[in-house]
Design a protein around this motif. Structure first.
Motif, PDB file in Angstrom:
ATOM      1  N   MET A   1      -9.154   5.723  32.342  1.00  0.00           N
ATOM      2  CA  MET A   1      -7.110   5.138  32.028  1.00  0.00           C
ATOM      3  C   MET A   1      -5.850   5.303  31.513  1.00  0.00           C
ATOM      4  O   MET A   1      -6.674   5.920  30.017  1.00  0.00           O
ATOM      5  CB  MET A   1      -7.634   3.985  32.973  1.00  0.00           C
ATOM      6  N   PRO A   2      -5.351   5.725  31.882  1.00  0.00           N
ATOM      7  CA  PRO A   2      -4.252   5.321  30.808  1.00  0.00           C
ATOM      8  C   PRO A   2      -4.720   4.216  29.150  1.00  0.00           C
ATOM      9  O   PRO A   2      -5.364   3.254  29.576  1.00  0.00           O
ATOM     10  CB  PRO A   2      -3.054   5.332  31.107  1.00  0.00           C
ATOM     11  N   ILE A   3      -4.630   5.311  28.074  1.00  0.00           N
ATOM     12  CA  ILE A   3      -4.412   3.971  27.166  1.00  0.00           C
ATOM     13  C   ILE A   3      -3.564   3.447  26.492  1.00  0.00           C
ATOM     14  O   ILE A   3      -2.386   3.471  26.498  1.00  0.00           O
ATOM     15  CB  ILE A   3      -5.011   5.083  25.906  1.00  0.00           C
ATOM     16  N   ARG A   4      -3.750   1.909  26.963  1.00  0.00           N
ATOM     17  CA  ARG A   4      -3.058   1.063  26.544  1.00  0.00           C
ATOM     18  C   ARG A   4      -3.556  -0.048  25.780  1.00  0.00           C
ATOM     19  O   ARG A   4      -3.597  -0.978  25.648  1.00  0.00           O
ATOM     20  CB  ARG A   4      -2.368   0.028  27.855  1.00  0.00           C
ATOM     21  N   CYS A   5      -3.916   0.700  23.860  1.00  0.00           N
ATOM     22  CA  CYS A   5      -4.583  -0.269  23.173  1.00  0.00           C
ATOM     23  C   CYS A   5      -4.089  -0.505  21.519  1.00  0.00           C
ATOM     24  O   CYS A   5      -3.211   1.417  21.111  1.00  0.00           O
ATOM     25  CB  CYS A   5      -5.816   0.523  23.203  1.00  0.00           C
ATOM     26  N   GLU A   6      -2.971  -1.628  21.207  1.00  0.00           N
ATOM     27  CA  GLU A   6      -2.086  -1.772  20.392  1.00  0.00           C
ATOM     28  C   GLU A   6      -2.339  -1.186  19.032  1.00  0.00           C
ATOM     29  O   GLU A   6      -1.958  -0.278  18.114  1.00  0.00           O
ATOM     30  CB  GLU A   6      -2.003  -2.607  20.087  1.00  0.00           C
TER      31      GLU A   6
ATOM     32  N   THR B   1     -11.893   7.119  19.376  1.00  0.00           N
ATOM     33  CA  THR B   1     -13.326   6.539  19.391  1.00  0.00           C
ATOM     34  C   THR B   1     -13.496   4.710  18.891  1.00  0.00           C
ATOM     35  O   THR B   1     -14.334   5.363  19.671  1.00  0.00           O
ATOM     36  CB  THR B   1     -15.173   7.403  18.649  1.00  0.00           C
ATOM     37  N   ASP B   2     -12.772   5.069  17.985  1.00  0.00           N
ATOM     38  CA  ASP B   2     -12.875   3.778  16.924  1.00  0.00           C
ATOM     39  C   ASP B   2     -12.048   2.665  17.756  1.00  0.00           C
ATOM     40  O   ASP B   2     -12.239   1.577  18.031  1.00  0.00           O
ATOM     41  CB  ASP B   2     -12.840   3.142  15.679  1.00  0.00           C
ATOM     42  N   TYR B   3     -10.894   2.925  18.414  1.00  0.00           N
ATOM     43  CA  TYR B   3     -10.073   1.993  18.354  1.00  0.00           C
ATOM     44  C   TYR B   3      -9.838   1.914  20.695  1.00  0.00           C
ATOM     45  O   TYR B   3      -9.564   1.385  20.761  1.00  0.00           O
ATOM     46  CB  TYR B   3      -8.526   2.194  18.409  1.00  0.00           C
ATOM     47  N   VAL B   4     -10.563   3.215  20.909  1.00  0.00           N
ATOM     48  CA  VAL B   4     -10.349   3.163  22.196  1.00  0.00           C
ATOM     49  C   VAL B   4     -11.428   3.433  23.212  1.00  0.00           C
ATOM     50  O   VAL B   4     -11.831   2.531  23.838  1.00  0.00           O
ATOM     51  CB  VAL B   4      -9.601   3.852  22.711  1.00  0.00           C
ATOM     52  N   LEU B   5     -12.052   3.500  22.709  1.00  0.00           N
ATOM     53  CA  LEU B   5     -13.666   4.238  23.390  1.00  0.00           C
ATOM     54  C   LEU B   5     -14.575   2.593  23.407  1.00  0.00           C
ATOM     55  O   LEU B   5     -15.268   2.132  23.752  1.00  0.00           O
ATOM     56  CB  LEU B   5     -14.899   5.121  23.037  1.00  0.00           C
ATOM     57  N   LYS B   6     -14.188   2.388  21.980  1.00  0.00           N
ATOM     58  CA  LYS B   6     -15.753   1.094  21.433  1.00  0.00           C
ATOM     59  C   LYS B   6     -14.534  -0.352  21.732  1.00  0.00           C
ATOM     60  O   LYS B   6     -15.087  -1.245  21.913  1.00  0.00           O
ATOM     61  CB  LYS B   6     -15.547   1.113  19.907  1.00  0.00           C
ATOM     62  N   ASN B   7     -13.336  -0.133  22.459  1.00  0.00           N
ATOM     63  CA  ASN B   7     -12.671  -1.689  22.997  1.00  0.00           C
ATOM     64  C   ASN B   7     -13.368  -1.571  24.750  1.00  0.00           C
ATOM     65  O   ASN B   7     -13.177  -0.865  25.997  1.00  0.00           O
ATOM     66  CB  ASN B   7     -11.414  -1.030  23.159  1.00  0.00           C
ATOM     67  N   PRO B   8     -13.968  -2.635  24.408  1.00  0.00           N
ATOM     68  CA  PRO B   8     -14.406  -3.318  25.280  1.00  0.00           C
ATOM     69  C   PRO B   8     -13.930  -3.376  27.073  1.00  0.00           C
ATOM     70  O   PRO B   8     -13.944  -3.462  28.020  1.00  0.00           O
ATOM     71  CB  PRO B   8     -14.937  -5.068  25.327  1.00  0.00           C
TER      72      PRO B   8
END
Lengths: 114, 169
Positions: free
Chosen positions: A89-94, A76-83
């Motif tokens: 979609m597949p998650i590509r958040c460092e 929720t912190d690093y993916v959902l709140k990432n604008p």
């Protein structure tokens, strides 16, 4: 296992989760929480929105439920709140990947240290 | 009741619920998906009709076995998803748990699958399933009047099974 295989396994898991609810002898089933196999255990956590997180671990590992809840918070912190992240979609958040590896490593140390 | 893959009509009357019997229900399938036995002791909720229920259960087990064989972290080369596995080939699961029930599964080398559905806090039932398989061998496989591949209608097997399941804590 490449990305395609991961997607196939994940969609298979999603259907199995739903079918297990249909086969319940008692009302109020929310799907598979733990699958025990010969060489591994699979713990699954389902959020209120139906997103499923599952973890594959050694048979008999304790406290995977707590780990899954922590991972859900990271999600929720690093993916959902990432604008820049598109839902579904597949998650590509460092940051998510980094924090995830950190959490799992900390968990490993904590478990092995016991 | 039509069984999946079979043409015989064979009702399996649910045993009267005995107090202290905490197993919900039990299925026995053979390698072709024919439901050889369905015993029900305590099932408040019936979602589907019997035939669909059996098919769904068999399909679920087949797919779960395929999934565990593919996801096995210890096995370097894994078959593709959906490829039918021989009994004993690849990693197989022995139980799964939801918030309302626990399903324990055992497959014999001849493809006889025994499934027991109990309450969620049941322990490891692998030894119990092996014992039930031995009951099957003694009362069904060795029964000269029983045709393999057909639903089980052996009274002695049913009685011993009920008695044993009642004794599982």
């Amino acid at each position: 296992m490449d990305t395609n295989d991961s997607l196939r396994v994940a969609s298979l898991w999603h259907s199995m989760h739903a079918i297990s609810q249909q086969l319940s002898p008692v009302a109020g089933c929310s799907g598979i929480e733990l699958l025990e196999a010969d060489t591994f255990d699979l713990h699954c956590f389902q959020s209120l929105t139906g997103t499923k997180f599952f973890v594959v671990c050694e048979p008999g590992t304790q406290q995977m439920e707590a780990l899954l809840k922590v991972i859900y918070e990271l999600y929720t912190d690093y993916v959902l709140k990432n604008p820049f992240y598109e839902i579904e979609m597949p998650i590509r958040c460092e940051l998510f990947d980094f924090n995830l590896s950190q959490t799992v490593q900390k968990d490993c140390v904590a478990l092995l240290g016991r | 009741m039509q069984f999946f893959g079979g043409s015989e009509i064979s009702p399996s009357p649910p045993a009267p619920t005995a107090s202290g019997n905490n197993a919900h229900m039990m299925y026995v399938f053979n390698r072709n998906g024919v439901c050889l036995l369905y015993r029900e002791w305590n099932r408040p909720l019936h979602t589907l009709n019997a035939q669909q229920d059996h098919k769904l259960m068999f399909g679920l087990l087949f797919s779960l076995k395929s999934l565990t064989a593919k996801m096995d972290p210890t096995n370097a080369e894994r078959g593709n998803l959906g490829v039918p596995q021989l009994p004993g080939q690849g990693c197989s699961f022995h139980s799964f748990r939801t918030n309302t029930y626990k399903l324990s599964f055992m497959e014999s080398p001849s493809g006889i699958k025994i499934i027991l559905v109990t309450h969620p806090r049941t322990g490891d039932l692998r030894e119990s399933l092996k014992y039930i398989y031995n009951l099957y061998v003694d009362y069904v496989a060795k029964n000269p009047l029983y045709t393999p591949g057909t639903p089980i209608r052996c009274e002695l097997f049913n009685t011993n099974l009920d008695q044993y399941v009642r004794s599982i804590a």
